[in-house]
Enzyme design. Sequence first.
Site, PDB file in Angstrom:
ATOM      1  N   LEU A 147       1.364  -0.863  -0.369  1.00 55.97           N
ATOM      2  CA  LEU A 147       0.091  -0.014  -0.130  1.00 55.97           C
ATOM      3  C   LEU A 147       0.807   1.794   0.394  1.00 55.97           C
ATOM      4  O   LEU A 147       2.393   1.553   0.518  1.00 55.97           O
ATOM      5  CB  LEU A 147      -0.292   0.064   1.437  1.00 55.97           C
ATOM      6  CG  LEU A 147      -1.612  -1.205   1.680  1.00 55.97           C
ATOM      7  CD1 LEU A 147      -2.580  -1.155   2.812  1.00 55.97           C
ATOM      8  CD2 LEU A 147      -3.659  -0.851   0.374  1.00 55.97           C
ATOM      9  N   ASP A 148       0.423   2.556  -0.671  1.00 58.71           N
ATOM     10  CA  ASP A 148       1.300   3.635  -0.839  1.00 58.71           C
ATOM     11  C   ASP A 148       1.608   4.283   0.866  1.00 58.71           C
ATOM     12  O   ASP A 148       1.293   3.848   1.681  1.00 58.71           O
ATOM     13  CB  ASP A 148       0.172   4.712  -1.172  1.00 58.71           C
ATOM     14  CG  ASP A 148       0.170   4.651  -2.821  1.00 58.71           C
ATOM     15  OD1 ASP A 148       1.376   3.353  -3.087  1.00 58.71           O
ATOM     16  OD2 ASP A 148       0.053   5.101  -3.341  1.00 58.71           O
ATOM     17  N   LYS A 149       2.472   4.447   1.072  1.00 53.24           N
ATOM     18  CA  LYS A 149       2.889   5.066   2.415  1.00 53.24           C
ATOM     19  C   LYS A 149       1.657   5.347   3.258  1.00 53.24           C
ATOM     20  O   LYS A 149       1.240   5.697   3.804  1.00 53.24           O
ATOM     21  CB  LYS A 149       4.014   5.970   2.111  1.00 53.24           C
ATOM     22  CG  LYS A 149       4.626   7.425   3.631  1.00 53.24           C
ATOM     23  CD  LYS A 149       5.358   8.128   3.226  1.00 53.24           C
ATOM     24  CE  LYS A 149       5.676   8.811   4.675  1.00 53.24           C
ATOM     25  NZ  LYS A 149       6.464  10.191   4.472  1.00 53.24           N
TER      26      LYS A 149
END
Length: 347
Positions: A147-149
């Site tokens: 998942l993106d940051k």
Amino acid sequence: MSAPDSEADAALKEFVADEAGMRIDQWLAVRVGPELSRSRIQALIRDGNVTVNGTAMREAKRKLSTGDRIAIIMPEPEPAEPEGEDIALDILYEDDDLIVINKQAGLVVHPGAGNWTGTLVNALIHHCGDTLSGIGGVRRPGIVHRLDKDTSGVLVVAKNDKTHRALSEAFADHGRTGDLERAYDALVWGSPSRATGTIDAPLGRSGTDRTQRAVVRETREDARHAVTHFTVLDRFGEKQDATAMASLVECRLETGRTHQIRVHMAHIGHPLIGDRDYGKAFFTKANRLGEPLGNAVRAFPRQALHARLLAFRHPSSGEILRFEAPHPADLSELLAEFRRWSDAGKT
């Protein structure tokens, strides 16, 4: 431009120039731009890691001739052994094969440039010790998907290689023939004209920022098939013509490309609220909301995206495991502000 020599060493990329007069750094930027930045290519040239017809070429301005054989020698990356760090984890489930995490926004999944510590991998090493699967490599132990940051939500990590392989296959298939199910909640500007829909648009690297993605032509070399299905769950500030100031949208992925939901929603004119990469042009819309909602939107520090649901078949038991993570506090509070504003009729 020819394809890399399939028999070449893994650290060696070989090409044959089919045009003359172009600078070698420019030619390579076109050929391997999706993989290497222009500055990285120029650094490789300066360091003697690019050869033309077997001779090291240290001048980026050198122009090519038709038939020149170009080779890039990719130096081995310096080993980076992540160390365990005592970072709090919200564990939804754990057994001998896998661990399911509710990832908080702001936590990077695995070490990389600018984020060598303080990542989910560092936390997992501290929590799991040596039990993580090694398939992901030294920097990505156990990581099956990411998942993106600044995206929160459910994420599964493999503890052994058998589980890693099985889950990786399921994620690569994206549930088309198996039991994988993923749903994301996104708070977006405006409202799609239809309650449900599908976005089928290939993604590739952005022409202005190589860290970002963009919808590109199918014929482009780096184009990747990408499909997102969406359902409108709620509308805020809805008008008689069925338009709205913002909407809560459920997104389900048929493919899993980098930034897919963010780019696809922006592509159809409904970028995620708080998305500073793909929704910059919409930031002034907060000025139309009044207070306190306008301030809440301007202060929201990330894209409003949450991986709410993940379901998959356990590789060992065969049981279907299903996990849902409630909206984190920051997103819940922002949604509550939108509902109060919408209920008050401030359109």
